[in-house]
Design a protein around this motif. Sequence first.
Motif, mmCIF file in Angstrom:
data_model
loop_
_atom_site.group_PDB
_atom_site.id
_atom_site.type_symbol
_atom_site.label_atom_id
_atom_site.label_comp_id
_atom_site.label_asym_id
_atom_site.label_seq_id
_atom_site.Cartn_x
_atom_site.Cartn_y
_atom_site.Cartn_z
ATOM 1 N N GLU A 227 37.898 47.445 49.832
ATOM 2 C CA GLU A 227 36.493 47.839 49.723
ATOM 3 C C GLU A 227 36.250 48.634 48.442
ATOM 4 N N ASP A 230 36.021 46.195 45.639
ATOM 5 C CA ASP A 230 34.756 45.454 45.688
ATOM 6 C C ASP A 230 33.599 46.290 45.136
ATOM 7 N N TRP A 234 35.233 44.157 41.206
ATOM 8 C CA TRP A 234 36.171 43.099 41.577
ATOM 9 C C TRP A 234 35.647 42.348 42.789
ATOM 10 N N THR A 235 36.082 41.118 42.943
ATOM 11 C CA THR A 235 35.890 40.369 44.184
ATOM 12 C C THR A 235 37.261 40.178 44.811
ATOM 13 N N THR A 236 37.411 40.648 46.041
ATOM 14 C CA THR A 236 38.737 40.774 46.633
ATOM 15 C C THR A 236 38.922 39.846 47.824
ATOM 16 N N ASP A 237 40.020 39.109 47.806
ATOM 17 C CA ASP A 237 40.443 38.307 48.954
ATOM 18 C C ASP A 237 41.619 39.000 49.630
ATOM 19 N N ALA A 263 42.444 40.398 43.717
ATOM 20 C CA ALA A 263 41.111 40.731 43.236
ATOM 21 C C ALA A 263 40.854 40.081 41.879
ATOM 22 N N ARG A 265 38.349 40.047 38.516
ATOM 23 C CA ARG A 265 37.439 40.936 37.796
ATOM 24 C C ARG A 265 36.116 40.245 37.480
ATOM 25 N N HIS A 266 35.009 40.956 37.770
ATOM 26 C CA HIS A 266 33.679 40.448 37.468
ATOM 27 C C HIS A 266 33.414 40.483 35.967
#
Length: 269
Positions: A227, A230, A234-237, A263, A265-266
Amino acid sequence: MTTAEPLSPVSRTALSVALVRAYESSRPDPLFVDPYAAAFAAAAGVPLPSAGPDSGLAMALVAQGILRTRFYDDRLLAAGADQVVLLAAGLDTRAHRLDWPAGTRVFELDLGPVLAFKEQVLDGLGAEPRSRRTVLPADLLEPHWPDRLVEAGFDPARPSAWLAEGLLVYLGPEEAAALLTAVAALAAPGSRLLLEQGRDVSATPHDPALAHVTGLWRGGLGPGTGEWLDRHGWTTDRVLLDALAQRYGRTLPGPSTAGFLEAVRHPRG
């Protein structure tokens, strides 16, 4: 271990990880083979394990260590980045044992004494890296390590892959946040970061035989690590340990809430 300087207690845990990798490499059906792990143990005068662990916590930690090694191996190779940064690299030998695409540059960062020990063993074996390898003594709790990484040839304008294997649990929350903030500043859009999802260290069962490891745990960002990422670009799986065990054909010693994060990076802006 024989080095010019004594190893810190946290650095010495790298030997425990090497023992797990040596044990797995000796199995008839290993998920990976680390041909150097046993040599680190021998150089340190530590006997190799003749059998797997026999306590609940030890069995869980060994299973996690084996599965995470294979998972990180696979995901680093799949990242498609020609710059790979191993934070607190310890006795990691991925620069030598993985089949990297031509031109891949691997940066290994850790405290000087543990890197000196590793180089002593690898040089004695005549080990040749399968990547463009740069070893960079650095204290990740100090503010200037990002500058040193760039000076060593890392290009923050190009995508990169980062590994923080078994690292954050040894840091406090503020230290972990500062480290990940520094990584984010260096990670170009599309870069990937691999690490554990975090654990509640207060809930760790007590095992005197493992106190030299678990007694050093400070928790990092805990179960909220994903979290936090995020919220910070970052967008994390998340991949749970039991799903990995099933993927790789292994059985866990018991139920587990552990897992791993990948993760991306945006774009900055």
